[in-house]
Design a protein around this motif. Structure first.
Motif, PDB file in Angstrom:
ATOM      1  N   TYR A 232      19.748   1.668  -7.204  1.00  0.00           N
ATOM      2  CA  TYR A 232      18.411   2.231  -7.350  1.00  0.00           C
ATOM      3  C   TYR A 232      18.146   2.664  -8.785  1.00  0.00           C
TER       4      TYR A 232
ATOM      5  N   MET B 215      13.430  -1.090 -14.122  1.00  0.00           N
ATOM      6  CA  MET B 215      12.557  -2.263 -14.173  1.00  0.00           C
ATOM      7  C   MET B 215      11.144  -1.946 -13.699  1.00  0.00           C
ATOM      8  N   ILE B 216      10.966  -0.852 -12.977  1.00  0.00           N
ATOM      9  CA  ILE B 216       9.632  -0.623 -12.405  1.00  0.00           C
ATOM     10  C   ILE B 216       8.862   0.377 -13.257  1.00  0.00           C
ATOM     11  N   PRO B 217       7.536   0.229 -13.278  1.00  0.00           N
ATOM     12  CA  PRO B 217       6.697   1.112 -14.087  1.00  0.00           C
ATOM     13  C   PRO B 217       6.568   2.500 -13.472  1.00  0.00           C
TER      14      PRO B 217
ATOM     15  N   ILE C 189      -0.541   9.512  -8.960  1.00  0.00           N
ATOM     16  CA  ILE C 189      -0.290   9.790  -7.539  1.00  0.00           C
ATOM     17  C   ILE C 189       0.398  11.138  -7.381  1.00  0.00           C
TER      18      ILE C 189
ATOM     19  N   ASN D 233      -1.997  13.763  -7.913  1.00  0.00           N
ATOM     20  CA  ASN D 233      -2.857  13.903  -6.750  1.00  0.00           C
ATOM     21  C   ASN D 233      -2.192  14.686  -5.639  1.00  0.00           C
ATOM     22  N   ILE D 234      -0.872  14.545  -5.519  1.00  0.00           N
ATOM     23  CA  ILE D 234      -0.158  15.249  -4.457  1.00  0.00           C
ATOM     24  C   ILE D 234       0.030  16.722  -4.833  1.00  0.00           C
TER      25      ILE D 234
ATOM     26  N   GLY E   6      18.405   3.147   1.738  1.00  0.00           N
ATOM     27  CA  GLY E   6      16.980   2.842   1.568  1.00  0.00           C
ATOM     28  C   GLY E   6      16.249   2.898   2.902  1.00  0.00           C
TER      29      GLY E   6
ATOM     30  N   GLN F 191      -2.342  12.930   1.918  1.00  0.00           N
ATOM     31  CA  GLN F 191      -1.843  13.103   0.555  1.00  0.00           C
ATOM     32  C   GLN F 191      -0.750  12.095   0.240  1.00  0.00           C
ATOM     33  N   LEU F 192       0.152  11.917   1.210  1.00  0.00           N
ATOM     34  CA  LEU F 192       1.276  11.008   1.017  1.00  0.00           C
ATOM     35  C   LEU F 192       1.294  10.034   2.181  1.00  0.00           C
TER      36      LEU F 192
ATOM     37  N   ILE G 200      -0.500  -0.776 -17.839  1.00  0.00           N
ATOM     38  CA  ILE G 200      -1.089   0.029 -16.768  1.00  0.00           C
ATOM     39  C   ILE G 200      -1.735   1.285 -17.341  1.00  0.00           C
TER      40      ILE G 200
ATOM     41  N   TYR H  58      -5.690   2.807 -17.382  1.00  0.00           N
ATOM     42  CA  TYR H  58      -6.173   4.100 -16.883  1.00  0.00           C
ATOM     43  C   TYR H  58      -7.372   4.588 -17.689  1.00  0.00           C
TER      44      TYR H  58
ATOM     45  N   ILE I 278      -5.241   1.612  -9.429  1.00  0.00           N
ATOM     46  CA  ILE I 278      -4.600   2.866  -9.028  1.00  0.00           C
ATOM     47  C   ILE I 278      -5.579   4.026  -9.211  1.00  0.00           C
TER      48      ILE I 278
ATOM     49  N   LEU J  21      -7.470   6.177  -6.171  1.00  0.00           N
ATOM     50  CA  LEU J  21      -7.182   7.607  -6.012  1.00  0.00           C
ATOM     51  C   LEU J  21      -8.483   8.396  -6.053  1.00  0.00           C
TER      52      LEU J  21
ATOM     53  N   MET K 176      -5.466   6.698  -0.764  1.00  0.00           N
ATOM     54  CA  MET K 176      -4.102   6.869  -1.262  1.00  0.00           C
ATOM     55  C   MET K 176      -3.213   5.674  -0.936  1.00  0.00           C
TER      56      MET K 176
ATOM     57  N   GLY L 218      -3.659   2.971  -3.383  1.00  0.00           N
ATOM     58  CA  GLY L 218      -3.022   3.318  -4.651  1.00  0.00           C
ATOM     59  C   GLY L 218      -1.525   3.062  -4.608  1.00  0.00           C
ATOM     60  N   TRP L 219      -0.893   3.454  -3.514  1.00  0.00           N
ATOM     61  CA  TRP L 219       0.548   3.231  -3.375  1.00  0.00           C
ATOM     62  C   TRP L 219       0.879   1.749  -3.318  1.00  0.00           C
TER      63      TRP L 219
ATOM     64  N   ILE M 155       1.206   0.419  -6.634  1.00  0.00           N
ATOM     65  CA  ILE M 155       2.498   0.761  -7.239  1.00  0.00           C
ATOM     66  C   ILE M 155       3.573  -0.218  -6.772  1.00  0.00           C
TER      67      ILE M 155
ATOM     68  N   ALA N  83       3.109  -3.442  -8.603  1.00  0.00           N
ATOM     69  CA  ALA N  83       3.544  -3.304  -9.993  1.00  0.00           C
ATOM     70  C   ALA N  83       5.067  -3.335 -10.075  1.00  0.00           C
ATOM     71  N   SER N  84       5.735  -2.678  -9.115  1.00  0.00           N
ATOM     72  CA  SER N  84       7.195  -2.657  -9.136  1.00  0.00           C
ATOM     73  C   SER N  84       7.761  -4.044  -8.905  1.00  0.00           C
TER      74      SER N  84
END
Lengths: 265, 256
Positions: free
Chosen positions: A102, A108-110, A117, A120-121, B16, B38-39, B195, B199, B211, B215, B220, B223-224, B227, B230-231
């Motif tokens: 991990y 590698m991930i942004p 986010i 926002n939380i 995971g 929120q999540l 990215i 913004y 994103i 938001l 939400m 938006g996730w 992400i 992007a990953s």
């Protein structure tokens, strides 16, 4: 290279000076020759920016300090969590197997994409500045610290064990000092990123901080303050990097000696 | 041995899955005192992504295109800086100090400047990414070209090699591993920079815009899922660079 300290200083200063001169010339070209009526916003004269900075230094530095201090707090917390995780991973093979993939993927991930986010939380600007700065510091520190621990030769550990040193002693007297250079490599990567993260949170909707100054001055078309704020934030990044380098010299005095010997070959 | 291999894969994947399950069944929400809006939970994110994958994919293409163009331009300029600094050692060294300073400048501060210089979102992105990639490449390539084994330079001198020859046969190959290190660093920071520039840019497309916009609309889950996209893009591009690296520098110790 036989460059003395004085030579280096002169060379750097000449470079800095010529860039400023070049900038002045370009700004003049843009303003008088091309007659761009946005010239003062696109490329202002450096001395104008300096004058604005001198005039506004108190408010700019206050805003910068708000951003920088939160970044520093997050940086410290993230660094400590990163070191702790590295210790856990070096103690337990299972923990390493779980966490290491991990950590690699995280490079590698942004990660900064998460900033809005998280903001926002959490909904609290100080809190989210610290959380995001800590989060971003954590990965490079953990990865580098672990590779530091791994670079300790087995013979050294065996020597410690042969004189009946316990685990705590092995870590305090062998593993930590040995992996300090690696730790600082990680910290050097992380420091400007923590500042970036903190400024990003500013810009996403805080009430104070240097990022807010940048955005507000941009919206209100006060470009002299805009450029002065941008320069302030650039200096904050450079400052954070240099603080880490200073700390490195303080904590690893033997590294400088070693590199001098290499240079003298 | 086989068992060892299975465990190596089992532990991270098991962790995971456990993590996702805890998230899915709201344990994190209870712990952190968060509401589902929120999540969003993973299944919701996955469904949202599945329903909007065309939109997400086209936004990703825009961001990745900008990131890659900027990466190529920035890395090329950075490499040229390193070459010039190597040819003129005394003055080049001072230039490298300034490039190092540039490396520490926060990306966020750059994107409003690029907004002033360029009018379209694509050029803003490319501008920001170019500056970000330039510094890392210049520093790494310079290091690679100058961190030579002492005897190798002596050997070149003893066979009366010209400076151009030294550069071509010794410095250039020696810098390749460092160039790839820089490319690996740059691929991640290029996507981040693209990215972030979205913004704040005037663009109305791209992952960063997606994103921010979702938001703002309190979507939400969407938006996730951006992400997530992007990953995936980041990991894919990174693996691509690693594969190329493995092919190009087979001779280097790190690849054996």
């Amino acid at each position: 290279m036989e460059l003395t300290r004085r030579d280096r200083r002169v060379v750097t200063l000449v470079w800095l000076g010529s860039i400023i001169v070049l900038w002045e010339v370009l700004a003049a070209v843009l303003l008088f020759l091309i007659q761009d009526n946005m010239a003062s916003s696109k490329l202002p004269f450096p001395h104008d920016v300096l004058i604005t900075f001198v005039g506004e230094w108190r408010s700019l530095l206050t805003a910068g300090f708000v951003t920088l201090s939160r970044a520093g707090l997050g940086f410290a917390i993230g660094g400590m969590i990163g070191v702790t995780l590295a210790v856990v991973m070096s103690l337990s093979k299972i923990a390493e197997k779980i966490a290491f993939p991990y950590l690699i993927v995280s490079q590698m991930i942004p990660v900064l994409g998460l900033a809005p986010i998280i903001f926002n939380i959490v909904r609290d600007m100080n809190m989210s500045r610290i959380v995001i700065a800590a989060y971003i510091t954590f990965f490079p520190v953990a990865v580098n610290m672990l590779s530091g621990f791994k670079s300790v030769e087995d013979e050294k550990k065996e020597l410690m064990r042969s004189i009946a040193a316990n685990r705590v002693d092995i870590y305090l007297k062998l593993m930590f000092p040995y992996s300090l250079p690696y730790l600082f490599t990680g910290l050097k990567i992380a420091a400007p990123m923590a500042v970036t993260a903190s400024i990003l949170v500013d810009m996403l909707g805080s009430k104070s901080g240097i990022g807010v100054r940048i955005l507000y001055s941009l919206y209100s078309s006060s470009f002299d303050i805009f450029w002065a704020s941008v320069f302030t934030s650039a200096f904050m990044g450079i400052l954070s990097y240099n603080i880490v380098i200073f700390a490195e010299r303080l904590f690893i005095p033997w590294k400088n000696v070693a590199s001098k010997k290499v240079g003298a070959k | 041995m086989k068992r060892e291999k299975i465990m190596r894969v089992f532990w991270p994947i098991g962790f995971g899955i456990a993590f996702l399950l805890l998230w899915e069944f709201g344990i994190f929400h209870d712990l952190l005192n968060l509401k589902p809006f929120q999540l969003p939970i993973p299944s919701e994110i996955a469904i949202t992504l599945f329903e909007n994958y065309e939109q997400a994919f086209s936004d990703m293409l825009i961001t990745v295109t900008g990131a890659l163009i900027g990466l190529v331009i920035g890395s090329f300029i950075g490499f040229c800086i390193a070459v010039v600094a190597t040819i003129f050692p005394k003055w080049g060294f001072g230039g490298m100090i300034l490039v190092t300073a540039l490396n520490a400048v926060p990306i966020v501060a750059l994107s409003p400047i690029m907004n002033l210089w360029f009018t379209t979102g694509m050029f803003q992105k490319i501008g920001v990414v170019t500056v970000v990639c330039m510094a890392a490449m210049a520093i790494n390539a310079y290091y690679g070209m100058n961190d030579l084994k002492p005897f190798s330079l002596d050997l070149m001198h003893s066979s009366a090699a010209s400076r151009w020859h030294i550069f071509k046969k010794l410095r250039l190959p020696n810098s390749l591993p460092n160039v790839f290190t820089a490319l690996r660093i740059n691929i991640a920071s290029a996507i981040i920079a693209a990215i972030i520039s979205e913004y704040f840019a005037t663009s109305t497309a791209g992952l960063g815009f997606g994103i921010k916009d979702n938001l703002r609309k309190a979507e939400m889950a969407m938006g996730w899922s951006y992400i997530v996209v992007a990953s995936i893009a980041g990991v894919t591009l990174y693996l691509f660079i690693v594969l190329v690296e493995r092919d190009v520098i087979k001779w280097h110790a790190s690849q054996r």
